[in-house]
Design an enzyme around this catalytic site. Sequence first.
Site, mmCIF file in Angstrom:
data_model
loop_
_atom_site.group_PDB
_atom_site.id
_atom_site.type_symbol
_atom_site.label_atom_id
_atom_site.label_comp_id
_atom_site.label_asym_id
_atom_site.label_seq_id
_atom_site.Cartn_x
_atom_site.Cartn_y
_atom_site.Cartn_z
ATOM 1 N N SER A 47 -47.624 -55.517 -38.065
ATOM 2 C CA SER A 47 -46.854 -55.180 -39.273
ATOM 3 C C SER A 47 -46.596 -56.486 -40.023
ATOM 4 O O SER A 47 -46.676 -57.576 -39.429
ATOM 5 C CB SER A 47 -45.508 -54.574 -38.845
ATOM 6 O OG SER A 47 -44.592 -54.564 -39.913
ATOM 7 N N TYR A 78 -38.006 -54.247 -33.709
ATOM 8 C CA TYR A 78 -39.304 -53.977 -34.355
ATOM 9 C C TYR A 78 -40.048 -55.291 -34.630
ATOM 10 O O TYR A 78 -41.228 -55.438 -34.290
ATOM 11 C CB TYR A 78 -39.061 -53.209 -35.652
ATOM 12 C CG TYR A 78 -40.328 -52.721 -36.310
ATOM 13 C CD1 TYR A 78 -41.021 -51.625 -35.803
ATOM 14 C CD2 TYR A 78 -40.830 -53.341 -37.450
ATOM 15 C CE1 TYR A 78 -42.179 -51.166 -36.409
ATOM 16 C CE2 TYR A 78 -41.987 -52.890 -38.063
ATOM 17 C CZ TYR A 78 -42.660 -51.796 -37.540
ATOM 18 O OH TYR A 78 -43.823 -51.357 -38.149
HETATM 19 P P1 NAP Z 1 -45.875 -42.349 -38.178
HETATM 20 O O1 NAP Z 1 -46.326 -41.600 -39.367
HETATM 21 O O2 NAP Z 1 -44.507 -42.139 -37.629
HETATM 22 O O3 NAP Z 1 -46.958 -42.080 -37.017
HETATM 23 C C1 NAP Z 1 -46.795 -42.623 -35.731
HETATM 24 C C2 NAP Z 1 -47.248 -41.601 -34.716
HETATM 25 O O4 NAP Z 1 -47.100 -42.203 -33.409
HETATM 26 C C3 NAP Z 1 -46.399 -40.326 -34.721
HETATM 27 O O5 NAP Z 1 -47.209 -39.175 -34.608
HETATM 28 C C4 NAP Z 1 -45.532 -40.507 -33.479
HETATM 29 O O6 NAP Z 1 -45.107 -39.298 -32.884
HETATM 30 C C5 NAP Z 1 -46.483 -41.253 -32.567
HETATM 31 N N1 NAP Z 1 -45.778 -41.883 -31.465
HETATM 32 C C6 NAP Z 1 -44.523 -42.420 -31.460
HETATM 33 N N2 NAP Z 1 -44.218 -42.870 -30.242
HETATM 34 C C7 NAP Z 1 -45.291 -42.603 -29.436
HETATM 35 C C8 NAP Z 1 -45.567 -42.806 -28.084
HETATM 36 N N3 NAP Z 1 -44.668 -43.377 -27.268
HETATM 37 N N4 NAP Z 1 -46.758 -42.406 -27.590
HETATM 38 C C9 NAP Z 1 -47.668 -41.809 -28.404
HETATM 39 N N5 NAP Z 1 -47.464 -41.579 -29.702
HETATM 40 C C10 NAP Z 1 -46.274 -41.965 -30.213
HETATM 41 O O7 NAP Z 1 -46.006 -43.917 -38.395
HETATM 42 P P2 NAP Z 1 -47.030 -44.817 -39.263
HETATM 43 O O8 NAP Z 1 -46.266 -45.298 -40.434
HETATM 44 O O9 NAP Z 1 -48.328 -44.163 -39.413
HETATM 45 O O10 NAP Z 1 -47.141 -46.067 -38.269
HETATM 46 C C11 NAP Z 1 -48.283 -46.330 -37.485
HETATM 47 C C12 NAP Z 1 -48.229 -47.769 -37.050
HETATM 48 O O11 NAP Z 1 -48.187 -48.607 -38.206
HETATM 49 C C13 NAP Z 1 -46.998 -48.138 -36.220
HETATM 50 O O12 NAP Z 1 -47.361 -49.032 -35.190
HETATM 51 C C14 NAP Z 1 -46.111 -48.841 -37.229
HETATM 52 O O13 NAP Z 1 -45.224 -49.755 -36.617
HETATM 53 C C15 NAP Z 1 -47.132 -49.529 -38.085
HETATM 54 N N6 NAP Z 1 -46.663 -49.892 -39.413
HETATM 55 C C16 NAP Z 1 -46.270 -48.936 -40.289
HETATM 56 C C17 NAP Z 1 -45.824 -49.352 -41.539
HETATM 57 C C18 NAP Z 1 -45.381 -48.379 -42.588
HETATM 58 O O14 NAP Z 1 -44.876 -48.822 -43.626
HETATM 59 N N7 NAP Z 1 -45.569 -47.088 -42.394
HETATM 60 C C19 NAP Z 1 -45.771 -50.705 -41.866
HETATM 61 C C20 NAP Z 1 -46.174 -51.637 -40.929
HETATM 62 C C21 NAP Z 1 -46.630 -51.223 -39.697
HETATM 63 P P3 NAP Z 1 -43.664 -38.709 -33.325
HETATM 64 O O15 NAP Z 1 -43.835 -38.201 -34.711
HETATM 65 O O16 NAP Z 1 -43.439 -37.638 -32.299
HETATM 66 O O17 NAP Z 1 -42.701 -39.859 -33.222
#
Ligand code: NAP
Length: 258
Positions: free
Chosen positions: A145, A158
């Site tokens: 991130s 985080y």
């Molecule tokens: P998201 O839409 O919340 O998707 C994450 C998915 O991972 C969800 O389906 C979640 O399930 C699942 N998950 C959570 N804990 C888990 C576990 N212990 N085992 C297996 N699956 C699990 O998030 P996203 O924004 O796409 O984020 C994806 C990645 O990008 C993350 O690593 C995040 O830190 C990183 N990121 C995101 C952003 C942003 O702005 N969105 C920015 C920087 C980095 P649940 O729905 O049941 O929780």
Amino acid sequence: MELKDFDNKVVLVTGAGSGIGREAARAFAGRGATVVAADLNQGGLDETTRLIAELGGRALAVTADVSDEPQVRGLIARVQKDFGRLDVAFNNAGITGQAHRVEDYPTDDFDRVIAVNLRSVFIGMKHQIPLLRRTGGGAIVNTASVAALTGPGGMSAYAASKHGVHGLTRVAAMENAAHGLRINALAPGWTETPMVAAASAQNPGFTRLATSAIPAKRGARPAEIAAAAVWLASEASSYVMGQMLVVDGGMTIGGFEL
Ligand code: NAP
């Protein structure tokens, strides 16, 4: 012409039930990969596999908690049993955790964020690397991130977890660079996924940042981040190793607009 450079390749995507992971799973499938979509969220996985089927792609959905080593071991054993190979792993599942100052941060919550975001990448790579190397290598992409480079207030767990993903990625890349296995990290900025909607609700400062501090003046579409993950996993980045690719609309440039 449609690019099918992942034909005959098996690609594991974690966090594939939502957001960036779902878009990446779709993009890999669209490029010909057989996708193993892993997530805790069964409903989310069902929707992802439906979207992939709509494209005419192939996907296997596996429910697994990426922070739990027996489940991760089982997931990789399943990939080996069903496909006999693994070519790409996108270790992407993650959570933001609550927003609190360090002195107020509940320690159990800190531990959970570290387990889901950082320990998961360690145990994921630990079990993926032997299978990836068995058929000559491939690529791993770990989602970090912009919080791997910055210190967002309230997000100690985080930011610590994502700084850790960066370091872990560099070590694993060093250990595998001579073995046909490239390992890199991806650092998204503000990306419009359900995770961001949840974080915005509890931290309004985060939302203000999206409209003011991002030079692009908008958040990323999940597909824009997924495209960078696919590039890092593809032959197009064949000499990129141990790097963290920042995809953030300029958020971390750190300068001033004239
Ligand atoms: P998201 O839409 O919340 O998707 C994450 C998915 O991972 C969800 O389906 C979640 O399930 C699942 N998950 C959570 N804990 C888990 C576990 N212990 N085992 C297996 N699956 C699990 O998030 P996203 O924004 O796409 O984020 C994806 C990645 O990008 C993350 O690593 C995040 O830190 C990183 N990121 C995101 C952003 C942003 O702005 N969105 C920015 C920087 C980095 P649940 O729905 O049941 O929780």
